[in-house]
Design a protein around this motif. Sequence first.
Motif, mmCIF file in Angstrom:
data_model
loop_
_atom_site.group_PDB
_atom_site.id
_atom_site.type_symbol
_atom_site.label_atom_id
_atom_site.label_comp_id
_atom_site.label_asym_id
_atom_site.label_seq_id
_atom_site.Cartn_x
_atom_site.Cartn_y
_atom_site.Cartn_z
ATOM 1 N N VAL A 20 0.835 -1.198 0.000
ATOM 2 C CA VAL A 20 0.000 0.000 0.000
ATOM 3 C C VAL A 20 0.873 1.253 0.000
ATOM 4 O O VAL A 20 1.825 1.368 0.775
ATOM 5 C CB VAL A 20 -0.938 0.016 1.229
ATOM 6 N N ILE A 21 0.530 2.190 -0.891
ATOM 7 C CA ILE A 21 1.171 3.500 -0.914
ATOM 8 C C ILE A 21 0.205 4.501 -0.303
ATOM 9 O O ILE A 21 -0.875 4.739 -0.840
ATOM 10 C CB ILE A 21 1.528 3.934 -2.348
ATOM 11 N N THR A 22 0.568 5.082 0.830
ATOM 12 C CA THR A 22 -0.282 6.073 1.483
ATOM 13 C C THR A 22 0.042 7.472 0.959
ATOM 14 O O THR A 22 1.092 7.710 0.350
ATOM 15 C CB THR A 22 -0.068 6.058 2.998
ATOM 16 N N ASN A 23 -0.855 8.402 1.228
ATOM 17 C CA ASN A 23 -0.582 9.784 0.861
ATOM 18 C C ASN A 23 0.616 10.335 1.627
ATOM 19 O O ASN A 23 1.388 11.144 1.092
ATOM 20 C CB ASN A 23 -1.816 10.649 1.127
ATOM 21 N N LYS A 24 0.780 9.911 2.868
ATOM 22 C CA LYS A 24 1.939 10.353 3.662
ATOM 23 C C LYS A 24 3.235 9.858 3.038
ATOM 24 O O LYS A 24 4.249 10.580 3.019
ATOM 25 C CB LYS A 24 1.815 9.842 5.099
ATOM 26 N N PHE A 25 3.217 8.641 2.486
ATOM 27 C CA PHE A 25 4.406 8.109 1.815
ATOM 28 C C PHE A 25 4.781 8.998 0.630
ATOM 29 O O PHE A 25 5.956 9.331 0.437
ATOM 30 C CB PHE A 25 4.142 6.676 1.343
ATOM 31 N N ILE A 26 3.785 9.404 -0.160
ATOM 32 C CA ILE A 26 4.058 10.259 -1.317
ATOM 33 C C ILE A 26 4.554 11.623 -0.859
ATOM 34 O O ILE A 26 5.487 12.192 -1.435
ATOM 35 C CB ILE A 26 2.801 10.387 -2.196
ATOM 36 N N GLU A 27 3.957 12.158 0.194
ATOM 37 C CA GLU A 27 4.434 13.435 0.746
ATOM 38 C C GLU A 27 5.894 13.335 1.152
ATOM 39 O O GLU A 27 6.700 14.236 0.872
ATOM 40 C CB GLU A 27 3.580 13.830 1.950
ATOM 41 N N ASP A 28 6.254 12.218 1.787
ATOM 42 C CA ASP A 28 7.624 12.044 2.279
ATOM 43 C C ASP A 28 8.645 11.817 1.161
ATOM 44 O O ASP A 28 9.854 11.885 1.410
ATOM 45 C CB ASP A 28 7.688 10.880 3.261
ATOM 46 N N LEU A 29 8.160 11.569 -0.077
ATOM 47 C CA LEU A 29 9.091 11.462 -1.198
ATOM 48 C C LEU A 29 9.697 12.822 -1.541
ATOM 49 O O LEU A 29 10.701 12.897 -2.261
ATOM 50 C CB LEU A 29 8.374 10.903 -2.437
ATOM 51 N N GLY A 30 9.083 13.889 -1.054
ATOM 52 C CA GLY A 30 9.629 15.220 -1.260
ATOM 53 C C GLY A 30 9.498 15.728 -2.682
ATOM 54 O O GLY A 30 10.422 16.362 -3.217
ATOM 55 N N VAL A 31 8.342 15.479 -3.301
ATOM 56 C CA VAL A 31 8.150 15.884 -4.699
ATOM 57 C C VAL A 31 7.213 17.084 -4.811
ATOM 58 O O VAL A 31 6.696 17.378 -5.888
ATOM 59 C CB VAL A 31 7.630 14.703 -5.543
ATOM 60 N N GLY A 32 6.990 17.774 -3.692
ATOM 61 C CA GLY A 32 6.219 19.005 -3.751
ATOM 62 C C GLY A 32 4.736 18.845 -3.540
ATOM 63 O O GLY A 32 3.948 19.655 -4.040
ATOM 64 N N THR A 33 4.339 17.825 -2.811
ATOM 65 C CA THR A 33 2.921 17.640 -2.522
ATOM 66 C C THR A 33 2.741 17.279 -1.059
ATOM 67 O O THR A 33 3.715 16.980 -0.342
ATOM 68 C CB THR A 33 2.313 16.549 -3.420
ATOM 69 N N THR A 34 1.497 17.285 -0.603
ATOM 70 C CA THR A 34 1.181 16.891 0.770
ATOM 71 C C THR A 34 0.027 15.906 0.760
ATOM 72 O O THR A 34 -0.745 15.840 -0.213
ATOM 73 C CB THR A 34 0.783 18.105 1.629
ATOM 74 N N ALA A 35 -0.100 15.158 1.818
ATOM 75 C CA ALA A 35 -1.202 14.203 1.936
ATOM 76 C C ALA A 35 -2.543 14.917 1.861
ATOM 77 O O ALA A 35 -3.488 14.435 1.225
ATOM 78 C CB ALA A 35 -1.075 13.427 3.248
ATOM 79 N N ALA A 36 -2.631 16.080 2.482
ATOM 80 C CA ALA A 36 -3.884 16.840 2.470
ATOM 81 C C ALA A 36 -4.232 17.319 1.067
ATOM 82 O O ALA A 36 -5.400 17.284 0.660
ATOM 83 C CB ALA A 36 -3.776 18.026 3.430
ATOM 84 N N TRP A 37 -3.233 17.759 0.302
ATOM 85 C CA TRP A 37 -3.469 18.217 -1.069
ATOM 86 C C TRP A 37 -3.981 17.079 -1.936
ATOM 87 O O TRP A 37 -4.922 17.257 -2.716
ATOM 88 C CB TRP A 37 -2.178 18.789 -1.657
#
Length: 332
Positions: A20-37
């Motif tokens: 599972v890829i969570t929104n927090k995981f994507i945020e932590d990749l540091g690509v300019g997005t946040t879980a909330a966005w």
Amino acid sequence: MSSFNGVSILGMGHAQPTTVITNKFIEDLGVGTTAAWIEEKIGILTRVTSLPLEYIVETKNSDPRKATAVASTSPYELGLKASQMALERAGIKGSEVGLLIVNCCTPKFIAPTEFQKIATALNVTGSAYNVFTACPAFALHLDFINSFRRENLPKYVLCVSTATLTHHVNYNDRTDGAIWGDGAAAWVVSTQKNGRLNLVYSSFMSDPTRCDAVVVDTFKYFRQDGRAVRNFSVMQTVKLVKQLEDRFDINWERDIFIGHQANKTMLDQIINNREIPSSNHWYNVDRVGNQAGAGAPAVISENWDKIKSGSKIAVAVVGAGLSWGSALFEVV
């Protein structure tokens, strides 16, 4: 009175990876997005992938050609699992399938391709081939079968849609990395035996002049004209649903709507436009991501035991091609 035309779904199946890829995981990749966005813009909370999370963190899938080598599963394996579930629910064996048709927009090999490997694994001795689009595969397969003379079809047809789109995601892109999930769906169709879902109507259309709007590059990344495709998808789905409403006796207090599982906010726009209550809107994109052609049929498969006799299920799907289609079922 039923307008059943002789095409019936006997059983459905689905399969998804467990990572599972969570929104927090994507945020932590540091690509300019946040879980909330991500949640606000597309309404997806998690998505599933066959890629190791460590691989995504270390490489962001910088060379998509390497994704297949590290993946935990393949389109063939996902398609096979979904097929086995569909066959079990239909109460038949693979050797009874007279026709197998497969959709896969991320094939591992040019040859042998997924339909050949699935047919071999299931001991399908009848005909087998690809009937290919991308996201609207469910409508395409049903409309394809519906176009045959009934006497020219075997007793059982197995349809499969499978894809591993995360293998073609650039995880440096804050949007694409949040959309896609891997998965497969399968459905057993018959024109000689009644099942739980009787097909009342099917349609499939395409506009090849807009084929470059959505691209899945074999050796590179998925890319699309995001805003244009989103607007097209919402408007075309609304049009498809309205056509079903105008032609058939649909009651959204009783009947179920399933759209292409592109993202949750798009689906919300559609049901708000057609005044479909959220309780009768089935979806899974918020949990598993956009699984291309497997999305809509996987939603039905996941809710197989919740389907109520006497209701209708309206499906409207759109996607690459650009292409679109619909299907209306009566539940028996």
